[in-house]
Motif scaffolding. Structure first.
Motif, PDB file in Angstrom:
ATOM      1  N   LYS A 108     -92.131  91.231 -63.112  1.00  0.00           N
ATOM      2  CA  LYS A 108     -91.122  90.226 -62.808  1.00  0.00           C
ATOM      3  C   LYS A 108     -90.120  90.209 -63.957  1.00  0.00           C
ATOM      4  O   LYS A 108     -90.492  90.079 -65.123  1.00  0.00           O
ATOM      5  CB  LYS A 108     -91.772  88.846 -62.669  1.00  0.00           C
ATOM      6  N   TRP A 109     -88.846  90.354 -63.620  1.00  0.00           N
ATOM      7  CA  TRP A 109     -87.806  90.296 -64.648  1.00  0.00           C
ATOM      8  C   TRP A 109     -87.512  88.847 -65.009  1.00  0.00           C
ATOM      9  O   TRP A 109     -87.433  87.980 -64.143  1.00  0.00           O
ATOM     10  CB  TRP A 109     -86.528  90.965 -64.149  1.00  0.00           C
ATOM     11  N   HIS A 110     -87.356  88.600 -66.298  1.00  0.00           N
ATOM     12  CA  HIS A 110     -87.011  87.283 -66.825  1.00  0.00           C
ATOM     13  C   HIS A 110     -85.674  87.404 -67.541  1.00  0.00           C
ATOM     14  O   HIS A 110     -85.501  88.305 -68.371  1.00  0.00           O
ATOM     15  CB  HIS A 110     -88.058  86.804 -67.835  1.00  0.00           C
ATOM     16  N   THR A 126     -83.954  95.299 -70.100  1.00  0.00           N
ATOM     17  CA  THR A 126     -82.760  95.836 -69.481  1.00  0.00           C
ATOM     18  C   THR A 126     -81.612  95.623 -70.452  1.00  0.00           C
ATOM     19  O   THR A 126     -81.352  94.485 -70.868  1.00  0.00           O
ATOM     20  CB  THR A 126     -82.450  95.131 -68.147  1.00  0.00           C
ATOM     21  N   VAL A 138     -83.167 100.767 -68.987  1.00  0.00           N
ATOM     22  CA  VAL A 138     -84.411 100.118 -69.378  1.00  0.00           C
ATOM     23  C   VAL A 138     -84.984 100.830 -70.601  1.00  0.00           C
ATOM     24  O   VAL A 138     -84.969 102.055 -70.683  1.00  0.00           O
ATOM     25  CB  VAL A 138     -85.439 100.148 -68.220  1.00  0.00           C
ATOM     26  N   ALA A 170     -82.380  91.103 -69.759  1.00  0.00           N
ATOM     27  CA  ALA A 170     -83.610  90.701 -69.072  1.00  0.00           C
ATOM     28  C   ALA A 170     -84.781  91.463 -69.686  1.00  0.00           C
ATOM     29  O   ALA A 170     -84.609  92.495 -70.331  1.00  0.00           O
ATOM     30  CB  ALA A 170     -83.516  90.988 -67.576  1.00  0.00           C
ATOM     31  N   TRP A 171     -85.967  90.911 -69.470  1.00  0.00           N
ATOM     32  CA  TRP A 171     -87.184  91.553 -69.981  1.00  0.00           C
ATOM     33  C   TRP A 171     -88.318  91.357 -68.982  1.00  0.00           C
ATOM     34  O   TRP A 171     -88.263  90.472 -68.138  1.00  0.00           O
ATOM     35  CB  TRP A 171     -87.574  90.984 -71.356  1.00  0.00           C
ATOM     36  N   MET A 172     -89.337  92.209 -69.113  1.00  0.00           N
ATOM     37  CA  MET A 172     -90.504  92.155 -68.238  1.00  0.00           C
ATOM     38  C   MET A 172     -91.715  92.590 -69.066  1.00  0.00           C
ATOM     39  O   MET A 172     -91.632  93.555 -69.817  1.00  0.00           O
ATOM     40  CB  MET A 172     -90.310  93.131 -67.071  1.00  0.00           C
TER      41      MET A 172
END
Length: 184
Positions: A108-110, A126, A138, A170-172
């Motif tokens: 899930k991207w945050h 990202t 990425v 964004a991060w995951m």
């Protein structure tokens, strides 16, 4: 010696052992039937079932921080006024319900503007270029907040980030695979 064997036990081995113990608890050697011998055996089998379900479930997205809850309880002056334990329990339950999750959510991207990962977490990020129109990309890295005077970004030693040529949008969380083990 028991400590060493527990340190090398995998979830699969632990599940296998728990299931075997549960099956033993559910077997009555006196009758040969698959029925617990007594109430203690039944309770033990039930407890083992709970442990098995927990291990099979894996990550739980509902985990919250004890520190968060305790800080909230101690910071609220009205807690001293609550004399009825039922009201305290209800209030405590609401704190837990509204607490942010601390369990990593994978796949899930945050958005960075909304939240940051736990410190020292392995993540995919990202990146967006600030100097040209190339597509976002990425990068795998580890999130480690830096001191303001540090020449490195919080997202690791990534040259374009350190030079201010891109930003993390964004991060995951990413799953870290188990180390290689040769087959026997």
């Amino acid at each position: 010696m028991a400590i060493k064997s527990m340190n090398t036990m995998t979830n699969e081995k632990a599940l296998e052992r728990l299931k075997m113990d549960r099956d033993l608890c559910n077997f009555n050697p006196m009758t040969g039937e698959e029925e617990p011998m007594n109430e203690d055996c039944r309770e033990m089998a039930d407890a083992l079932d709970v442990a098995i379900k927990f291990l099979e479930q894996g990550f739980c997205e509902d985990a919250v921080s004890r520190e968060y809850i305790l800080d909230k309880i101690h910071s609220e002056n009205d807690m001293e006024k609550i004399e009825n334990s039922n009201l305290f329990a209800l209030h405590y339950a609401n704190l837990v319900k509204n607490a942010p999750s601390i369990t990593p959510t994978f796949n899930k991207w945050h958005l960075v503007k909304d939240e940051l990962p736990n410190k020292c977490s392995y993540v995919n990020i990202t990146c967006r270029s600030l100097i040209d129109t190339r597509p976002d990309w990425v990068v795998e890295t580890c999130y480690v907040p830096q001191y303001p005077s540090s020449p490195y970004s919080d997202w690791g030693n990534i040259p374009m980030l350190n030079d201010g040529e891109c930003e993390v949008i964004a991060w995951m969380y990413r799953n870290i695979p188990e180390p290689y083990k040769p087959e026997r």
